[in-house]
Design a protein around this motif. Sequence first.
Motif, short mmCIF file in Angstrom:
data_model
loop_
_atom_site.label_atom_id
_atom_site.label_comp_id
_atom_site.label_asym_id
_atom_site.label_seq_id
_atom_site.Cartn_x
_atom_site.Cartn_y
_atom_site.Cartn_z
N LEU A 157 8.67 -3.71 -10.17
CA LEU A 157 8.54 -2.37 -9.60
C LEU A 157 8.29 -1.32 -10.67
N THR A 158 8.98 -1.42 -11.80
CA THR A 158 8.76 -0.43 -12.87
C THR A 158 7.37 -0.59 -13.47
N HIS A 159 6.90 -1.83 -13.60
CA HIS A 159 5.54 -2.04 -14.12
C HIS A 159 4.50 -1.50 -13.15
N LEU A 160 4.71 -1.76 -11.87
CA LEU A 160 3.77 -1.25 -10.86
C LEU A 160 3.73 0.27 -10.90
N THR A 161 4.89 0.91 -11.03
CA THR A 161 4.96 2.37 -11.03
C THR A 161 4.35 2.96 -12.30
N ASP A 162 4.64 2.36 -13.45
CA ASP A 162 4.22 2.93 -14.73
C ASP A 162 2.78 2.60 -15.13
N ALA A 163 2.30 1.41 -14.70
CA ALA A 163 1.01 0.94 -15.21
C ALA A 163 -0.08 0.81 -14.16
N HIS A 164 0.25 0.97 -12.89
CA HIS A 164 -0.75 0.77 -11.83
C HIS A 164 -0.69 1.89 -10.81
N GLU A 165 -0.93 3.10 -11.27
CA GLU A 165 -0.90 4.26 -10.37
C GLU A 165 -1.93 4.12 -9.26
N ASP A 166 -3.06 3.49 -9.57
CA ASP A 166 -4.10 3.33 -8.56
C ASP A 166 -3.65 2.42 -7.42
N MET A 167 -2.92 1.35 -7.77
CA MET A 167 -2.42 0.45 -6.74
C MET A 167 -1.34 1.13 -5.90
N VAL A 168 -0.47 1.89 -6.56
CA VAL A 168 0.56 2.62 -5.84
C VAL A 168 -0.08 3.61 -4.87
N ALA A 169 -1.11 4.33 -5.35
CA ALA A 169 -1.80 5.28 -4.49
C ALA A 169 -2.41 4.59 -3.28
N GLY A 170 -2.96 3.39 -3.49
CA GLY A 170 -3.54 2.64 -2.39
C GLY A 170 -2.49 2.22 -1.38
N LEU A 171 -1.32 1.80 -1.88
CA LEU A 171 -0.24 1.43 -0.98
C LEU A 171 0.28 2.64 -0.21
N VAL A 172 0.40 3.75 -0.91
CA VAL A 172 0.87 4.99 -0.28
C VAL A 172 -0.05 5.38 0.87
N ALA A 173 -1.35 5.20 0.67
CA ALA A 173 -2.32 5.60 1.68
C ALA A 173 -2.24 4.76 2.95
N THR A 184 6.26 15.10 -0.85
CA THR A 184 5.94 15.61 -2.18
C THR A 184 5.54 14.51 -3.14
N ARG A 185 6.03 13.30 -2.94
CA ARG A 185 5.62 12.15 -3.74
C ARG A 185 6.09 10.88 -3.05
N ALA A 186 5.55 9.73 -3.48
CA ALA A 186 5.94 8.44 -2.95
C ALA A 186 6.08 7.46 -4.11
N VAL A 187 7.15 6.68 -4.09
CA VAL A 187 7.48 5.80 -5.20
C VAL A 187 7.91 4.44 -4.65
N PRO A 188 7.51 3.32 -5.29
CA PRO A 188 8.02 2.01 -4.87
C PRO A 188 9.54 1.97 -4.96
N LEU A 189 10.17 1.46 -3.91
CA LEU A 189 11.63 1.45 -3.83
C LEU A 189 12.22 0.04 -3.93
N ALA A 190 11.58 -0.92 -3.27
CA ALA A 190 12.15 -2.27 -3.20
C ALA A 190 11.05 -3.30 -3.00
N LEU A 191 11.36 -4.53 -3.40
CA LEU A 191 10.39 -5.62 -3.29
C LEU A 191 11.15 -6.91 -3.01
#
Length: 247
Positions: A157-173, A184-191
């Motif tokens: 989760l920390t790697h996804l958040t810190d190194a893959h902003e594009d993937m996080v944005a895609g998931l958020v969408a 105001t923002r969206a962050v990975p919480l659990a996996l």
Amino acid sequence: MSTVAETSPSEPNGPIEPTAAERVRSVVAGAESLSLTTDGQEYDLIGMHSVSRRGRITLHPQADSPLAAQVARAPRGSLAALLEFTDIAPTAVRARVRAGVTVSGWLTPARDGEAPALELDIARVTLRTAAGTVEVGLDEMTLAAPDPLAAEEAAMLTHLTDAHEDMVAGLVALAGPRIPHGFTRAVPLALDRHGITLRYEYPSGHCDLRLLFPEPARNAADAGEQICRLLVAPAATAHLHHPSSRS
């Protein structure tokens, strides 16, 4: 606001999240610390417990520790104990506590004589989450196993958040109209093997969106592939569950 959303898997009749017993096993196995309460004493134990494949909890205090001495003085060498584990999100989200596990029972010297190891004879297990509090049967605890991603969840989760902003944005969408506007923002919480959960934060609260994988992930590498599949073919991926009110 605090709500949780969930996606529809390719097999809608299959499991969509770990069972309560699996959740407990994952929290206990992944915890680096715990709080221990005995008769008149409280301890914060860091890096001092282990869990067997069948869910038996063993504490490993120093031979000259107050806890070891307390067990030695206990009648018949059995000390009533309450262990509390807290599951905290590895990412910097609001309200980071995801679950709490309470395990009560009796501490006794380890049967194999590996002093000063102390085994917990479990009497009761309770899981607390945003969805409520449930008791987990001892047989369920014995038969369950930690989620296969539990040991690597924090790093992933920390790697996804810190190194893959594009993937996080895609998931958020992928939320679409299922999530209220104005976050105001969206962050990975659990996996876990069934999916990934995002937290959408608002000025007055938050909303969680659970995106279910097309197929359960078998390991960390497979989880990465399942996330990519969500981004490539995101149809029918989310719906609300465990609704709660705005705070």
